[in-house]
Design a protein around this motif. Sequence first.
Motif, short mmCIF file in Angstrom:
data_model
loop_
_atom_site.label_atom_id
_atom_site.label_comp_id
_atom_site.label_asym_id
_atom_site.label_seq_id
_atom_site.Cartn_x
_atom_site.Cartn_y
_atom_site.Cartn_z
N LEU A 150 0.85 -1.18 0.00
CA LEU A 150 0.00 0.00 0.00
C LEU A 150 0.90 1.24 0.00
O LEU A 150 1.58 1.52 0.98
CB LEU A 150 -0.90 -0.01 1.25
CG LEU A 150 -1.95 1.10 1.35
CD1 LEU A 150 -2.97 1.02 0.21
CD2 LEU A 150 -2.67 1.04 2.71
N ARG A 153 1.11 7.30 0.14
CA ARG A 153 0.14 8.32 -0.26
C ARG A 153 -1.29 7.82 -0.13
O ARG A 153 -2.19 8.53 0.32
CB ARG A 153 0.42 8.72 -1.71
CG ARG A 153 -0.03 10.09 -2.11
CD ARG A 153 0.36 10.37 -3.54
NE ARG A 153 0.08 9.24 -4.42
CZ ARG A 153 0.52 9.12 -5.67
NH1 ARG A 153 1.28 10.06 -6.18
NH2 ARG A 153 0.22 8.06 -6.41
N ASN A 154 -1.51 6.56 -0.55
CA ASN A 154 -2.86 5.99 -0.45
C ASN A 154 -3.21 5.66 1.00
O ASN A 154 -4.35 5.83 1.44
CB ASN A 154 -2.96 4.72 -1.31
CG ASN A 154 -2.67 4.99 -2.78
OD1 ASN A 154 -2.49 6.15 -3.17
ND2 ASN A 154 -2.60 3.95 -3.59
N VAL A 157 -4.79 8.58 3.16
CA VAL A 157 -6.22 8.87 3.05
C VAL A 157 -6.96 8.21 4.22
O VAL A 157 -7.79 8.84 4.89
CB VAL A 157 -6.77 8.34 1.71
CG1 VAL A 157 -8.29 8.52 1.63
CG2 VAL A 157 -6.08 9.04 0.54
N TYR A 158 -6.60 6.95 4.48
CA TYR A 158 -7.28 6.20 5.55
C TYR A 158 -6.79 6.61 6.93
O TYR A 158 -7.54 6.60 7.90
CB TYR A 158 -7.10 4.70 5.31
CG TYR A 158 -7.68 4.31 3.97
CD1 TYR A 158 -9.06 4.31 3.76
CD2 TYR A 158 -6.85 3.98 2.90
CE1 TYR A 158 -9.59 4.00 2.53
CE2 TYR A 158 -7.37 3.67 1.66
CZ TYR A 158 -8.76 3.69 1.48
OH TYR A 158 -9.29 3.38 0.26
N GLU A 174 -10.78 -2.03 0.52
CA GLU A 174 -10.09 -0.77 0.24
C GLU A 174 -8.62 -1.04 -0.12
O GLU A 174 -8.06 -0.42 -1.03
CB GLU A 174 -10.19 0.17 1.45
CG GLU A 174 -11.59 0.76 1.63
CD GLU A 174 -11.82 1.42 2.98
OE1 GLU A 174 -12.78 2.23 3.08
OE2 GLU A 174 -11.09 1.12 3.95
N SER A 177 -8.32 -2.36 -3.50
CA SER A 177 -8.56 -1.34 -4.51
C SER A 177 -7.40 -0.33 -4.62
O SER A 177 -7.01 0.07 -5.72
CB SER A 177 -9.88 -0.62 -4.18
OG SER A 177 -9.88 0.69 -4.66
N ASP A 178 -6.82 0.05 -3.46
CA ASP A 178 -5.78 1.09 -3.45
C ASP A 178 -4.36 0.55 -3.35
O ASP A 178 -3.41 1.32 -3.45
CB ASP A 178 -6.00 2.04 -2.26
CG ASP A 178 -7.09 3.05 -2.55
OD1 ASP A 178 -7.71 2.93 -3.63
OD2 ASP A 178 -7.34 3.93 -1.71
N GLY A 179 -4.25 -0.75 -3.12
CA GLY A 179 -2.92 -1.34 -2.99
C GLY A 179 -2.61 -2.27 -4.15
O GLY A 179 -3.36 -2.34 -5.14
#
Lengths: 208, 208
Positions: A150, A153-154, A157-158, A174, A177-179
């Motif tokens: 991951l 930067r992504n 967000v979390y 999540e 999707s983002d990793g």
Amino acid sequence: MNYPNGKKGIKNTSEVPSQDSPKYSKIQYGKRGMNFEEEIDKSNQYYRLENVAVIHKKPTPIQIVDVDYPKRQKAVIKEAYFRKPSTTDYNGVYNGYYIDFEAKETKNKTSFPLNNIHDHQVVHMKQVSSQKGVCFLLIKFSYHDSVFLLPFRNFMVYWDRYKSGGKKSITLKEIESDGFAIPIQFRPRINYIQIVDQLIKTESEALK
Amino acid sequence: MNYPNGKKGIKNTSEVPSQDSPKYSKIQYGKRGMNFEEEIDKSNQYYRLENVAVIHKKPTPIQIVDVDYPKRQKAVIKEAYFRKPSTTDYNGVYNGYYIDFEAKETKNKTSFPLNNIHDHQVVHMKQVSSQKGVCFLLIKFSYHDSVFLLPFRNFMVYWDRYKSGGKKSITLKEIESDGFAIPIQFRPRINYIQIVDQLIKTESEALK
């Protein structure tokens, strides 16, 4: 979910063997008994031997209180305490790029709890990012035997959602999707450099 | 002797203070009582606070043999031993470049004894160089209160001479000729990044 297509060619070099090389032949590459940290350490050992990257786990920081120096013998630490690391656990260099990451394993089936990560580690990763380092988390869901990279930067967000009173975890969906799913292979087992290489190619503008 | 001409502009950023910042105001910048390691640590702390670079000393590796877990108290290490580090002591990132170095102080007036450096550290620095990391030694002659940055490539000439049966040290004159004098300042005391910045500019072809 992002799966890598590109394959990084592993150079066959005859460079000076690293100090770990005597152990190398004894490594068992099966899943049995190896925890996430060991899997990463063996992968890093492989990267060093094959001249792919030079990445090490940092030693655990210890606060030493009392040391005994017996005559003709080596010093014995008699009292010491574990300290909280002030950085992430892993760093090193890959083809001129500074690599920095934290690795965490969870038994949770559907989400990664954010209390696994400390504030000061996030501060460190922010600093690294602002110095154009390649910064990320490796997250293993042990129940599914799946590992994700991951990008920092992504992750932020979390983390910001969590710190502003929101969800205390990142869901597996999540992360999917983002990793990036890390290929689990024979050798190296956790081939995260393959994903790092992709990231660098797609983000080369931001990094240099 | 090489003295730097270029001056790196230090950015005034209002970034998140590092965890070390509470101690920062207490730092005494005089020479009294500060050894070379402390001088470098304070310089690195300054670089992090000013968003110049993110460089840390690695913790000393310890082999833990016995740990006690008293009830309601934190774990106490009861028996442990110092291990030889498998890498150099310092690494990190400066403006996208991987930085890796070993720092050594000598009381010797005219030469730096090479038995201060271990074979496995040289192997590590070779690996780092082949991954295009910026690799060097910081050498302090405490008698003269002078500090030099010796690029790994230049160091290797003398290491090879030593290993092929030649001189067991590098003379101060050789270091003055092949290394770079580090400006000793008020803050940061050991401003080695100024020299690193120069090195990168002159060797940018080799590094990228």
